[in-house]
Design a protein around this motif. Structure first.
Motif, PDB file in Angstrom:
ATOM      1  N   GLN A 256       5.283  -3.114  16.924  1.00  0.00           N
ATOM      2  CA  GLN A 256       6.235  -1.845  16.501  1.00  0.00           C
ATOM      3  C   GLN A 256       7.045  -1.014  15.423  1.00  0.00           C
ATOM      4  O   GLN A 256       7.566  -0.481  14.871  1.00  0.00           O
ATOM      5  CB  GLN A 256       7.453  -1.971  18.032  1.00  0.00           C
ATOM      6  N   CYS A 257       6.688  -2.663  14.497  1.00  0.00           N
ATOM      7  CA  CYS A 257       7.253  -1.979  13.469  1.00  0.00           C
ATOM      8  C   CYS A 257       6.377  -3.155  12.411  1.00  0.00           C
ATOM      9  O   CYS A 257       5.869  -4.031  12.498  1.00  0.00           O
ATOM     10  CB  CYS A 257       8.401  -1.895  12.181  1.00  0.00           C
ATOM     11  N   GLY A 258       6.716  -2.692  11.212  1.00  0.00           N
ATOM     12  CA  GLY A 258       6.393  -4.004   9.846  1.00  0.00           C
ATOM     13  C   GLY A 258       6.844  -3.968   8.470  1.00  0.00           C
ATOM     14  O   GLY A 258       7.920  -3.274   8.096  1.00  0.00           O
ATOM     15  N   VAL A 259       6.935  -4.868   8.083  1.00  0.00           N
ATOM     16  CA  VAL A 259       7.690  -5.867   6.766  1.00  0.00           C
ATOM     17  C   VAL A 259       6.492  -6.403   5.632  1.00  0.00           C
ATOM     18  O   VAL A 259       6.180  -7.145   6.357  1.00  0.00           O
ATOM     19  CB  VAL A 259       9.035  -6.459   7.287  1.00  0.00           C
ATOM     20  N   ASN A 260       6.753  -5.650   4.383  1.00  0.00           N
ATOM     21  CA  ASN A 260       5.238  -5.988   4.236  1.00  0.00           C
ATOM     22  C   ASN A 260       6.169  -6.730   2.451  1.00  0.00           C
ATOM     23  O   ASN A 260       6.827  -5.525   2.070  1.00  0.00           O
ATOM     24  CB  ASN A 260       4.772  -4.598   3.495  1.00  0.00           C
ATOM     25  N   TRP A 261       6.268  -7.476   1.827  1.00  0.00           N
ATOM     26  CA  TRP A 261       6.867  -7.633   1.034  1.00  0.00           C
ATOM     27  C   TRP A 261       5.486  -8.444  -0.580  1.00  0.00           C
ATOM     28  O   TRP A 261       5.242  -9.128   0.019  1.00  0.00           O
ATOM     29  CB  TRP A 261       7.725  -8.379   0.867  1.00  0.00           C
ATOM     30  N   LEU A 262       5.519  -7.854  -1.309  1.00  0.00           N
ATOM     31  CA  LEU A 262       5.074  -7.987  -2.390  1.00  0.00           C
ATOM     32  C   LEU A 262       3.010  -8.416  -1.924  1.00  0.00           C
ATOM     33  O   LEU A 262       2.803  -9.223  -2.637  1.00  0.00           O
ATOM     34  CB  LEU A 262       5.403  -9.742  -2.561  1.00  0.00           C
TER      35      LEU A 262
ATOM     36  N   LEU B 263       7.666   1.174   8.288  1.00  0.00           N
ATOM     37  CA  LEU B 263       7.503  -0.100   7.319  1.00  0.00           C
ATOM     38  C   LEU B 263       8.354  -0.450   6.167  1.00  0.00           C
ATOM     39  O   LEU B 263       8.777   0.477   5.580  1.00  0.00           O
ATOM     40  CB  LEU B 263       5.869   0.502   7.345  1.00  0.00           C
ATOM     41  N   LEU B 264       8.620  -1.196   6.058  1.00  0.00           N
ATOM     42  CA  LEU B 264      10.086  -1.991   5.385  1.00  0.00           C
ATOM     43  C   LEU B 264       9.079  -2.538   4.305  1.00  0.00           C
ATOM     44  O   LEU B 264       8.246  -3.252   4.588  1.00  0.00           O
ATOM     45  CB  LEU B 264      11.272  -3.068   5.730  1.00  0.00           C
ATOM     46  N   MET B 265       9.198  -2.110   2.595  1.00  0.00           N
ATOM     47  CA  MET B 265       8.054  -2.451   1.621  1.00  0.00           C
ATOM     48  C   MET B 265       9.066  -2.508   0.839  1.00  0.00           C
ATOM     49  O   MET B 265      10.396  -2.254   0.382  1.00  0.00           O
ATOM     50  CB  MET B 265       7.317  -1.221   1.567  1.00  0.00           C
ATOM     51  N   ALA B 266       8.895  -3.807   0.148  1.00  0.00           N
ATOM     52  CA  ALA B 266       9.698  -4.646  -1.152  1.00  0.00           C
ATOM     53  C   ALA B 266       8.397  -4.805  -1.691  1.00  0.00           C
ATOM     54  O   ALA B 266       8.012  -6.020  -1.644  1.00  0.00           O
ATOM     55  CB  ALA B 266      10.387  -5.218  -0.755  1.00  0.00           C
ATOM     56  N   TYR B 267       9.229  -4.655  -3.352  1.00  0.00           N
ATOM     57  CA  TYR B 267       8.053  -5.194  -4.306  1.00  0.00           C
ATOM     58  C   TYR B 267       9.064  -5.661  -5.574  1.00  0.00           C
ATOM     59  O   TYR B 267      10.433  -5.484  -5.333  1.00  0.00           O
ATOM     60  CB  TYR B 267       7.149  -4.499  -4.996  1.00  0.00           C
ATOM     61  N   GLY B 268       8.316  -6.812  -6.800  1.00  0.00           N
ATOM     62  CA  GLY B 268       8.641  -7.015  -7.590  1.00  0.00           C
ATOM     63  C   GLY B 268       8.969  -6.471  -8.606  1.00  0.00           C
ATOM     64  O   GLY B 268       7.344  -6.017  -9.180  1.00  0.00           O
TER      65      GLY B 268
ATOM     66  N   GLU C 275      10.745   2.901   4.294  1.00  0.00           N
ATOM     67  CA  GLU C 275      11.471   2.334   3.569  1.00  0.00           C
ATOM     68  C   GLU C 275      11.052   1.302   2.309  1.00  0.00           C
ATOM     69  O   GLU C 275      10.682   0.521   2.281  1.00  0.00           O
ATOM     70  CB  GLU C 275      12.608   1.311   3.955  1.00  0.00           C
ATOM     71  N   TRP C 276      11.397   2.082   1.270  1.00  0.00           N
ATOM     72  CA  TRP C 276      11.562   1.283   0.255  1.00  0.00           C
ATOM     73  C   TRP C 276      12.501   0.544  -0.334  1.00  0.00           C
ATOM     74  O   TRP C 276      13.385   0.660  -0.991  1.00  0.00           O
ATOM     75  CB  TRP C 276      10.821   2.422  -0.947  1.00  0.00           C
ATOM     76  N   ILE C 277      12.319  -0.722  -0.888  1.00  0.00           N
ATOM     77  CA  ILE C 277      13.172  -1.612  -2.022  1.00  0.00           C
ATOM     78  C   ILE C 277      11.875  -2.221  -3.519  1.00  0.00           C
ATOM     79  O   ILE C 277      11.028  -2.695  -3.258  1.00  0.00           O
ATOM     80  CB  ILE C 277      13.191  -2.636  -1.002  1.00  0.00           C
ATOM     81  N   GLU C 278      12.707  -2.180  -4.230  1.00  0.00           N
ATOM     82  CA  GLU C 278      12.286  -2.932  -5.562  1.00  0.00           C
ATOM     83  C   GLU C 278      13.357  -3.506  -6.654  1.00  0.00           C
ATOM     84  O   GLU C 278      14.610  -3.107  -6.561  1.00  0.00           O
ATOM     85  CB  GLU C 278      11.446  -0.768  -6.698  1.00  0.00           C
TER      86      GLU C 278
END
Length: 680
Positions: A544-550, A608-613, A639-642
């Protein structure tokens, strides 16, 4: 400006509980209150870590943290119960090791700055256990810490790219071995030198290096340089320094990535000079063997075999005698060769029946004190001192004291069948109290060609369980530790059979009645982030959704990088490892395109929630921005997180807390408590 060195003599009540006898760790009594455990309890820095006994066993050193100050080096006299704190106002002590009974070395880091906001290395400092005779041995790129050393002394500091070796030395003098990195014109490590360094005077001398590009060194049981591993042109060469002549000679050469019948992984040396290695030796799983220098081969009979697992562990010695080995199977355990240690393990296990109890002894003396590292699936690591004379247990401290074990979930090792019949090991963590038809997070480990999570308390999975989610962590094909066949089955299977293994785990959880088929989310970091993206591409009916970081967003980007920010993936890995294990850019061009999240971005329809450094050099930021832009053309639920200052992982507690708070809200909306409110 001079940074202040703290030297405290009072016993630390928050660290040592006044060193009074403590009861064995147990689950807190009483029912959990309605309020959820605070997120900060899971993602703060540990309050105690790295505890190690001194060589003579009278003293114990550890990294001590507290919210109101920097992390410091704590040294405890186990006889007098006095404690010294050694540290600074502006930086944190990061790592340390005993030089001898009277002296230690440590390095530092600023834990209030992310990797992108600091341009200093860790340095290296020698200090007596009472805080006296501090000496800076290695420079930092930017000298935050200054000492009262004069210019002539300061000029003898080694350059910033000198680091602790991370192995126990002889511990009978003020000398230690350190490694020094040598760089080429492109900033890649060309080779690693070994230096012998006096921690009082700063004098040092270079250990003669064998031919080849040396990447790592190994000391023998007496703390002397004995092995050097060199890597070049896709081959690994093992050099042995003969104790009689001090000359180097080659004892093995094998393929670095594909492996062959000569390949092995050295573990360490026994008291008789025997080299212990992990090797397949014609079997599907690796075992512990002894390498025979006379024949150039391992002896045919294994020393330790871990049924169903590749041998992974470390040797345990005291006074030069090999006592046993620590080994990882489903959890860590110890295999004792010494009868006294075997009996001691049984004695302590009887006193601490609810935890895994790993014993640590003084390296150069037989003392009454044994350090116990105790943990379970619901209890974070604790350090407990056992007095063999009195039989008394004394709790030194906990890594995460704000965690209540009674409010943590249970974790089990499980196995399920993939669609082609392959058995896939996995960890299943369920919320406190269990339950059926739960919302499920499929948490995919990174690597991918590494061992994934192992049984024991983990902040990510336990935080999710505390919020009511079941968590499944598959050891999909390609994961190491479960045999050569399982590992090789994952070669060139990014987005293909590896992805099927993950989806088959979610479907298994549905069939078992664990997971609600309409409330499943896939999540992960690095390769786990890539698998999250490909899961949304291939199995949008399941997740139903995804959380991708890095997460890697395109395999070709790993090869080519960007003109602005290059990846830190080494040229040997790109030339020899990636084409073999992941895919060749030319021969496998069609497959790499079909398994590229960027190329398949239009198929990602789920939230989709995405987070990167911003400072990540393993998976640089452009992996995330390119994917964000590509998915955003057809999907408004991104959704974007940096985190500008972060690299390949969240180093700052404030960012860990912020990230997981966002994850909590994201999951609540899509598969959690608020999902029913927003469902069409």
């Amino acid at each position: 400006m001079m940074s202040l060195l703290f030297r405290c003599c009072a016993a630390l009540s928050f660290l040592l509980l006044a060193l009074v006898a403590a009861a064995p760790p147990s689950a807190a009594a009483g029912a959990a209150t309605a309020a959820l455990p605070p997120i900060e309890a899971f993602f703060a820095d540990p309050q105690l870590s790295g505890a190690v006994l001194s060589p003579n066993g009278r003293f114990l050193a550890a990294i001590s943290g507290a919210p109101e100050r920097r992390d410091m080096l704590a040294v405890i006299d186990l006889q007098t119960k006095a404690t010294k704190l050694i540290g600074y106002e502006r930086v944190d002590v990061d790592d340390f090791q005993w030089v001898n009974d009277e002296r230690l070395v440590f390095d530092v880091i600023d834990k209030r700055l992310g990797p992108g906001h600091t341009n200093v290395a860790g340095g290296l400092y020698g200090v007596d256990r009472d805080g006296a005779n501090l000496r800076q041995l290695v420079a930092r790129r930017e000298e935050i810490i200054e000492t009262s050393l004069n210019n002539s002394t300061a000029s003898r500091r080694l350059p910033w790219h000198t680091f602790m070796l991370g192995q126990r030395g002889a511990q009978d003098s003020d000398w230690i071995y350190v490694r020094s990195l040598d760089f080429d014109s492109r900033g890649e490590v060309r080779h690693v030198d070994l230096l012998h360094l006096n921690t009082r005077t700063g004098a040092n001398r270079l250990v003669p290096r064998p031919n080849g590009i040396v990447e790592s060194w190994m000391l023998d049981n007496a703390g002397q340089p004995r092995l050097a591993l060199a890597s070049e042109d896709g081959k690994t060469t093992v050099h042995y320094r003969d104790p009689a002549s001090s000359q180097w000679r080659v004892i093995a050469t094998f393929d670095s990535y594909a492996g062959d019948d000569k390949a092995f992984s050295p573990l360490g040396f026994g008291d008789d000079g025997a080299l212990y290695v992990s090797k397949y030796n014609g079997k599907d799983t690796a075992s512990l063997y002894i390498f025979d220098f006379a024949t150039g081969k391992v002896r045919p009979q294994p020393v330790v075999t871990a049924d169903g697992y590749d041998f992974e562990g470390a040797l345990v010695s005291r006074n030069g005698k090999l006592l046993g080995v620590r080994v990882l199977t489903d959890a860590y355990d110890s295999v004792w060769f010494d009868p006294g240690m075997k009996a001691l393990q049984a004695r302590i296990d009887a006193l601490l029946p609810g935890t895994v109890n790993l014993l640590s002894v003084a390296s150069k003396a037989d003392t009454p004190w044994v350090l116990v590292h105790a943990y379970s699936d619901r209890e974070p690591l604790s350090y407990i001192l056992f007095d063999t004379d009195s039989g008394k247990l004394t709790r030194i401290g906990d890594t995460y004291p704000d965690i209540d074990p009674a409010r943590m979930g249970r974790q089990d090792d499980v196995k399920y069948a993939a669609r082609d019949g392959r058995a896939i090991p996995a960890l299943l963590t369920v919320p406190p109290g269990g339950g059926k038809n739960l919302p499920l997070v499929v948490l995919v480990h990174g690597g991918p060609y590494v061992r994934g999570s192992t049984w024991g308390w983990d902040s990510d999975s336990q935080f999710l369980a505390s919020r009511g989610y079941a968590v499944l962590e598959p050891s999909y094909r390609g994961t190491t530790g479960f045999g050569e066949t399982h590992f090789r089955a994952g070669w060139k299977q990014w987005g293909l059979a590896m992805q099927d293994d993950i989806a088959d785990g979610a479907r298994w959880a549905i069939a078992q009645g664990i997971a609600d088929p309409k409330r499943i989310c896939i999540a992960g970091a690095s390769y786990g982030g890539y698998a999250t993206l490909m899961g949304l591409v291939r199995d949008h009916d399941l997740y139903q959704c995804g959380v991708n970081w890095l997460g890697v967003s395109d395999i070709n980007l790993m090869y080519t990088g960007s003109w602005r920010l290059a990846s830190d993936l080494g040229k040997e890995w790109k030339k020899y490892g990636m084409p073999l294990l992941i895919g060749d850019q030319v021969k496998d061009a069609a497959q790499l395109k079909a398994t590229s999240p960027i190329e398949q971005a239009a198929r990602i329809k789920r939230p989709l929630l995405m987070a990167y450094g911003g400072a990540d050099r393993r998976v640089p930021l452009y992996h995330g921005t390119k994917l964000r832009d590509a998915v955003g053309r057809t999907n408004r639920q991104v959704e974007w997180i940096e985190y500008e200052e972060e690299a390949h992982g969240w180093s700052l507690p404030k960012n860990r807390v912020d990230f997981w708070r966002r994850v909590e809200k994201f999951l609540d909306r899509h598969i959690g408590k608020d999902a029913a409110k927003t469902a069409p």
